[in-house]
Each structure stands twice: as C-alpha cells, then as structure tokens.
Scaffold this active site. Structure first.
Site, PDB file in Angstrom:
ATOM      1  CD1 TRP A 179     -18.410 -47.920  33.715  1.00 44.33           C
ATOM      2  CD2 TRP A 179     -19.355 -49.056  35.343  1.00 44.33           C
ATOM      3  NE1 TRP A 179     -19.508 -48.430  33.438  1.00 44.33           N
ATOM      4  CE2 TRP A 179     -19.765 -49.328  34.349  1.00 44.33           C
ATOM      5  CE3 TRP A 179     -19.428 -49.813  36.691  1.00 44.33           C
ATOM      6  CZ2 TRP A 179     -20.845 -50.547  34.358  1.00 44.33           C
ATOM      7  CZ3 TRP A 179     -20.354 -50.788  36.743  1.00 44.33           C
ATOM      8  CH2 TRP A 179     -20.946 -51.184  35.469  1.00 44.33           C
ATOM      9  CD  GLU A 220     -14.381 -48.912  33.258  1.00 44.44           C
ATOM     10  OE1 GLU A 220     -14.488 -48.710  34.807  1.00 44.44           O
ATOM     11  OE2 GLU A 220     -14.289 -49.892  32.865  1.00 44.44           O
ATOM     12  CE  LYS A 222     -20.580 -51.994  30.266  1.00 42.79           C
ATOM     13  NZ  LYS A 222     -20.963 -52.945  31.384  1.00 42.79           N
ATOM     14  CG  ASP A 253     -13.196 -52.204  30.778  1.00 45.45           C
ATOM     15  OD1 ASP A 253     -13.250 -53.345  29.542  1.00 45.45           O
ATOM     16  OD2 ASP A 253     -13.450 -52.897  31.721  1.00 45.45           O
ATOM     17  CG  HIS A 256     -16.211 -50.949  28.937  1.00 46.75           C
ATOM     18  ND1 HIS A 256     -16.432 -49.910  30.217  1.00 46.75           N
ATOM     19  CD2 HIS A 256     -16.473 -52.001  29.374  1.00 46.75           C
ATOM     20  CE1 HIS A 256     -16.413 -50.899  31.068  1.00 46.75           C
ATOM     21  NE2 HIS A 256     -16.563 -51.874  30.720  1.00 46.75           N
ATOM     22  CG  HIS A 280     -10.792 -51.432  34.223  1.00 48.04           C
ATOM     23  ND1 HIS A 280     -11.940 -51.299  34.677  1.00 48.04           N
ATOM     24  CD2 HIS A 280      -9.732 -51.136  35.058  1.00 48.04           C
ATOM     25  CE1 HIS A 280     -11.916 -50.745  35.897  1.00 48.04           C
ATOM     26  NE2 HIS A 280     -10.778 -50.576  36.080  1.00 48.04           N
ATOM     27  CG  ASP A 288     -17.938 -55.460  29.008  1.00 45.21           C
ATOM     28  OD1 ASP A 288     -16.758 -55.875  29.101  1.00 45.21           O
ATOM     29  OD2 ASP A 288     -18.476 -54.600  29.943  1.00 45.21           O
ATOM     30  CG  ASP A 290     -15.765 -57.729  32.143  1.00 45.47           C
ATOM     31  OD1 ASP A 290     -15.013 -57.372  32.114  1.00 45.47           O
ATOM     32  OD2 ASP A 290     -17.008 -57.489  32.265  1.00 45.47           O
ATOM     33  CG  ASP A 320     -13.017 -54.842  35.251  1.00 47.40           C
ATOM     34  OD1 ASP A 320     -13.507 -55.564  35.648  1.00 47.40           O
ATOM     35  OD2 ASP A 320     -13.716 -53.858  34.660  1.00 47.40           O
TER      36      ASP A 320
HETATM   37  C1  RNT Z   1     -18.100 -52.471  34.075  1.00 47.75           C
HETATM   38  C2  RNT Z   1     -16.737 -52.130  34.190  1.00 47.75           C
HETATM   39  C3  RNT Z   1     -16.386 -51.762  35.717  1.00 47.75           C
HETATM   40  C4  RNT Z   1     -16.443 -53.092  36.590  1.00 47.75           C
HETATM   41  C5  RNT Z   1     -15.826 -53.075  37.743  1.00 47.75           C
HETATM   42  C6  RNT Z   1     -16.309 -54.045  38.670  1.00 47.75           C
HETATM   43  O1  RNT Z   1     -18.451 -52.797  32.671  1.00 47.75           O
HETATM   44  O2  RNT Z   1     -16.022 -52.549  33.502  1.00 47.75           O
HETATM   45  O3  RNT Z   1     -14.926 -51.443  35.477  1.00 47.75           O
HETATM   46  O4  RNT Z   1     -16.120 -54.031  35.799  1.00 47.75           O
HETATM   47  O5  RNT Z   1     -15.817 -51.698  38.323  1.00 47.75           O
HETATM   48 ZN    ZN Z   2     -13.867 -51.750  33.793  1.00 43.08          ZN
END
Ligand code: RNT
Ligand code: ZN
Length: 411
Positions: A179, A220, A222, A253, A256, A280, A288, A290, A320
């Site tokens: 990523w 990955e 985004k 993810d 994303h 993820h 996003d 997290d 994640d």
């Molecule tokens: C970031 C991505 C990625 C990170 C990690 C730390 O938006 O989700 O996967 O969160 O690699």
């Molecule tokens: Zn991620």
C-alpha cells in the site's frame, strides 16, 4: 440460557452450533502489530505520515520491541481462535546497527520469527512506504524523482525477500501487502504519469524471483488520505486492473471507499474473478478514521459474505485500525473479538434455506428470518466458543490489571 438450549434453538432453524464453533477455530486472523504503538515502528523517530492518523494519548504505548511483544502476548491470551502476526517493515529490530528501508534484510526480523515460531504463528508482512524522509512531496513508488522512486523499489524488493524468509521459517504462507500513500491534496494536472510510474515500480519489485506458493503479494487500493484528498495514485481501478493483469491478489480495506460504498457488496464479485482475496477489517467513522472494529452491521455483513460464498479458505482476513485514545490492549482485543464474533454469527445462519427463499422470491419469509436471527441466543454460543478455546470471558478485568501492573509503569 444455557449452551444446550441455544444449540436446540439453532437446530430448529437447521443450524449446527458445534459445527460452527469447530469451523471458526480453524480460521486464522492476521493480527496487526501497529495498534500497540500508534503505527510508529522502531526505525525512525518522526511523525506518522502517509495521510493516516492516530489520535489520542492514552498511557502505555509500546516503545520497544520487548514492550510490543509483551503486549501482543497479552492480546493473544485474550482472543479466541487462530492468529497470524502482521508486521510492517518499520518494525525491524536492529541488533547490530541500523539499516535503512532500502537495506533491510531477513536478519532484521529474526527476533520476530523467533517470537512467531514459539507461538506457532505464521507471519504476514507489509513494506512501509510512509513515515520516512524519502517520502518526497507525498510520493514514493510514483515519484518523478528517480532517486526517490528507486529507493522505494529497492525497499519493495527487499521486503519480498523478507516475506519469503517468513514463509520458509514458519512453514506458513506469507501475505505481503503493498500500500502506498501517494497522492495530491489538490487537483492534479497529470493523473496518468504517477500511475504509469507506480505501475513500472510494481513491475520492477515483482521481477524479483519469489516462491508464489509461499508468498502472496497483495495490492491495497485507497480513495483518499488526509492531505491527499483530490487524487490517490493507487485507486481502486488501478489496483484491480494491476492485480488482474499480473496475477497477484487484491486487498480491500473497508475504510478505503466512498462512505456509502460497502466492501460486503464487493466480496462476491471479487471472488468470482480472483482465486484469493485479502481484507483489512477496520471501522471508518465518517472517513477512513480506523476506529476499533466493533460487532456492527457491516462487519457482520462482510463475514456473512465470506461464509455464504464458502470462501473462508480463500479470504485472508486481517485487522487494520489504530486507536490511541483508549487502552490499546483493549482496543486490539475488542476489534479482533468483534471480527471473530461476526464470523461466528455468519456461521450460525441457515444459508441454504435463505438462498432458497430468495430464489423463490419469498421475500416475506426472508425478511422475517433476517429479523428472527437477530434475537437468537447468539451470546450463549459465543460464550461456548470462548470456553472451548480457553479464552477468558471477561477480558476487561484482565486488561485493567495489565494497565495497572504494566502500562502505568511505562510513564
Ligand atoms: C492505510 C492503509 C494501510 C495502513 C497500514 C498501517 O490507509 O489502510 O493498510 O493502515 O498498512
Ligand atoms: Zn489497510
């Protein structure tokens, strides 16, 4: 209600709770190491970059490999099921001198291998394309500056070798996820150029010979990052096409995508066209962000889609998220347990029956079934799963004890 009563209730729907529990025991979850230290790592002192952010200042952030390992051990003791360890390159451990990202070698991760082997865990891996002075103007693999681009290509190549080392040492396949944060805050003049360079860089990284039955490379995508709102190089279309062309694996993810898009609806399409899929699991709140994964509708829906497609062995599930505003161990445990809960919940649905209702266009029965399931004695089956995996039911008490005895002393 006791487990036996719950078992009978589910049996009336045609669901075997014992079978669900046994199945769940075999599903590995890849535990992200970065919840323990706010995504800081051990190879640099600068701030977190790459358009991702951890907020909060709770006591007890893990500052050393020893502290992080102790915390991971605590987490493992409080979650049921099978775990894999998910590392980032920035968590290299330097025993005989520092090595920059383009100089990393397997030896910088031997301590982690020891750790994983002792606990019978496989290891997944991530090159770290952020939080580093060579990230120039928010670009890495897509940079127009050749010295920057080649630095990161070398990092990727090194990581591929390290991923193979993990697979060889642990005897379990290693998922290596790429990523990059690359993007622009404001409207770009050239959208094609950066993507052309990203493609070229990925081709160069993947030209390193590696064992494709042991290392699964994922990409990955985004949609945006903080400070990178207008354009990201590794968009969904870029990544999906690259992956399809190169025969590597997609990683989705669920933070994303645009906020009204859901990954649960994407899984079936991805499984139709990909042998394997990586996820993820996170929780975005309005963006996003997290947040810690909880037992919410979308997490359950993602789990249901994997189970309905009979794809538990085709989907690599990783967590994640990063929350520094609450006890980090609790954040970790709550998130992983929520993923496991969602999977168990999904395994307790009478899927064949419900598919039949749909195909017969009996949407009345289908809606009633969906609603009935919500108030089934799920908590008794969950309690039984914890019991059979020797996992404490009340993890909060354990977390508070660890906070007093260990985390408070890290001041
Ligand atoms: C970031 C991505 C990625 C990170 C990690 C730390 O938006 O989700 O996967 O969160 O690699
Ligand atoms: Zn991620």
């Amino acid at each position: 209600m006791s487990y036996l009563e719950a078992k009978e209730k589910y049996a009336l729907l045609g669901v075997d709770t014992d079978k669900a529990i046994e199945k769940l025991k075999t599903v590995p979850i890849s535990l992200h190491c970065w919840q323990g230290d706010d995504v800081v790592g051990f190879d640099q002192k600068g701030a977190l970059s790459g358009g991702i952010q951890t907020t909060g200042n709770f006591i007890g952030r893990a500052r050393t490999p020893e502290e992080l390992m102790a915390d991971i051990d605590k987490v493992i003791s409080l979650v049921p099921g099978k775990m894999k360890l998910n590392l980032h390159a920035s968590y290299a451990i330097f025993e005989d001198g520092f090595a920059d990202r383009n100089e990393l070698e397997p030896k910088h991760f031997s301590k982690w291998v020891q750790f994983a082997k002792k606990r019978n865990m496989g290891i997944d891996f991530n090159p770290t394309f952020f939080s580093h002075p060579m990230v120039k103007d928010n670009l890495t693999l897509s940079s127009p500056d050749e010295s920057v681009r080649s630095f990161w290509v070398e990092h990727g190549k090194r990581c591929l070798k390290i991923a193979e080392y993990f697979a060889n040492e642990t005897g379990m396949p290693c998922v290596m996820n790429i990523w990059i944060p690359d993007g622009y805050k404001d409207i770009p003049a050239d959208r094609l150029g950066p993507r052309e360079r990203f493609k070229k860089s990925l081709d160069e990284i993947l030209s390193v010979p590696y064992n494709k039955s042991k290392v699964f490379v994922t990409l990955e995508s985004k949609v945006f990052g903080i400070g990178l709102e207008s354009y990201t190089v590794g968009s969904a279309e870029f990544c999906m096409n690259y992956v399809a062309n190169k025969g590597i694996m997609p990683l989705m993810d669920n933070g994303h995508y645009h906020p009204t898009e859901v990954v649960s609806d994407k899984i079936s399409s991805m499984l139709l066209f990909n042998e394997k899929l990586a996820l993820h699991i996170t929780r975005g709140v309005r963006w996003d962000s997290d947040h810690v994964v909880i037992f919410d509708d979308e997490t359950r829906e993602i789990a249901k889609e994997i189970v309905r497609a009979n794809a538990l062995d085709r989907v690599f599930i990783a967590t994640d998220y990063f929350d520094a505003s609450i006890n980090r161990i609790s954040a970790w445990v709550t998130g992983i347990r929520s993923v496991e809960k969602a999977l168990l919940y999904a395994l307790l649905e009478p899927n064949d029956k419900m598919k039949q209702m749909q195909d017969k266009a009996d949407f009345t029965s289908l809606m009633v079934m969906h609603e009935e399931l919500k108030t089934m004695p799920f908590s008794d089956v969950w309690a039984q799963y914890l019991k059979r995996t020797n996992t404490p039911a009340n993890y909060l008490a354990e977390v508070k004890k660890y906070e007093k005895e260990v985390l408070e002393k890290r001041q």
